[in-house]
Design a protein around this motif. Structure first.
Motif, PDB file in Angstrom:
ATOM      1  N   SER A 129       0.966  -1.312   0.057  1.00  0.00           N
ATOM      2  CA  SER A 129       0.162  -0.080   0.099  1.00  0.00           C
ATOM      3  C   SER A 129       0.820   1.364   0.113  1.00  0.00           C
ATOM      4  O   SER A 129       1.968   1.325   0.606  1.00  0.00           O
ATOM      5  CB  SER A 129      -0.838   0.000   1.178  1.00  0.00           C
ATOM      6  OG  SER A 129      -0.201   0.337   2.492  1.00  0.00           O
ATOM      7  N   SER A 130       0.345   2.575  -0.417  1.00  0.00           N
ATOM      8  CA  SER A 130       0.852   3.699  -0.711  1.00  0.00           C
ATOM      9  C   SER A 130       0.319   4.530  -0.047  1.00  0.00           C
ATOM     10  O   SER A 130      -0.734   5.105  -0.619  1.00  0.00           O
ATOM     11  CB  SER A 130       1.532   3.861  -2.183  1.00  0.00           C
ATOM     12  OG  SER A 130       1.760   5.097  -2.411  1.00  0.00           O
ATOM     13  N   GLY A 133       0.482   7.985  -1.656  1.00  0.00           N
ATOM     14  CA  GLY A 133      -0.095   8.041  -3.220  1.00  0.00           C
ATOM     15  C   GLY A 133      -1.631   7.509  -3.274  1.00  0.00           C
ATOM     16  O   GLY A 133      -2.217   7.455  -4.338  1.00  0.00           O
ATOM     17  N   TRP A 134      -2.027   7.007  -2.139  1.00  0.00           N
ATOM     18  CA  TRP A 134      -3.484   6.272  -2.123  1.00  0.00           C
ATOM     19  C   TRP A 134      -3.365   5.364  -3.062  1.00  0.00           C
ATOM     20  O   TRP A 134      -4.324   5.140  -4.108  1.00  0.00           O
ATOM     21  CB  TRP A 134      -4.550   7.274  -2.361  1.00  0.00           C
ATOM     22  CG  TRP A 134      -4.634   8.242  -1.034  1.00  0.00           C
ATOM     23  CD1 TRP A 134      -3.563   9.214  -0.827  1.00  0.00           C
ATOM     24  CD2 TRP A 134      -5.300   8.258  -0.056  1.00  0.00           C
ATOM     25  NE1 TRP A 134      -3.916   9.755   0.556  1.00  0.00           N
ATOM     26  CE2 TRP A 134      -5.040   9.222   0.864  1.00  0.00           C
ATOM     27  CE3 TRP A 134      -6.714   7.515   0.212  1.00  0.00           C
ATOM     28  CZ2 TRP A 134      -5.833   9.543   1.983  1.00  0.00           C
ATOM     29  CZ3 TRP A 134      -7.364   7.775   1.370  1.00  0.00           C
ATOM     30  CH2 TRP A 134      -7.140   8.760   2.119  1.00  0.00           C
ATOM     31  N   SER A 135      -2.334   4.337  -3.316  1.00  0.00           N
ATOM     32  CA  SER A 135      -2.520   3.324  -4.252  1.00  0.00           C
ATOM     33  C   SER A 135      -1.817   1.996  -3.796  1.00  0.00           C
ATOM     34  O   SER A 135      -1.509   2.034  -2.717  1.00  0.00           O
ATOM     35  CB  SER A 135      -1.687   3.756  -5.621  1.00  0.00           C
ATOM     36  OG  SER A 135      -0.368   3.862  -5.394  1.00  0.00           O
TER      37      SER A 135
END
Length: 153
Positions: A129-130, A133-135
């Motif tokens: 999870s990032s 970056g919400w990715s």
């Protein structure tokens, strides 16, 4: 650390990991719970006693200079640890040797990596999870994940 029983009842399992307990996973043999203590910059092993209670934690690995967050276990007993800062993914061998598996000094791809999980039909890839970056980044790895297991009641 809380324990949620199959019937949904919840109890405090351990108060011995007070430095911002974060990601966790079962050890290779299911006899301990690895817990990331983010503010301690360590991963500790909390033994699971025969009666299911928590034993006293022991240091599994120190990751000084980082902000560890999530952890996943490979089938060979290696831990993959995502670090919120610096933007890095560590591989910790069963003997405690620490290797930087991936690093992103610019925070473009591994933008504040946190949780780590093995994915794919043979658990041959990792998903990270990032938070920044919400990715989710998915990549092949030389490690194979250990399938999920549940401790005996």
């Amino acid at each position: 650390v809380y324990r949620v029983a199959p019937d949904g009842s919840t109890v405090v399992w351990s108060q011995a990991v007070p430095r911002f307990p974060n990601g966790c996973c079962l050890s290779l043999y299911g006899d301990a719970l690895y817990v990331v203590e983010s503010h301690g910059r360590v991963v500790v092993a909390v033994p699971i006693e025969d009666d299911g209670r928590a034993g006293p934690p022991a240091l599994a690995v120190s990751l000084a200079g980082s902000q560890p967050d999530g952890v996943a276990l490979a089938e060979d007993g290696s831990m993959l640890v995502g670090c919120y800062r610096p933007d890095r993914l560590y591989a910790v061998a069963p003997d405690g040797e620490v290797e930087i598996l991936a690093e992103d000094p610019d925070g473009v791809v591994l933008n504040q990596p946190a949780n780590v999980a093995f994915v794919g039909e043979r658990l041959e890839r990792i998903a990270v999870s990032s938070l920044g970056g919400w990715s989710i980044v998915v990549a092949p790895t030389r490690f194979r994940g250990l399938p999920l297991r549940y401790p005996s009641p």
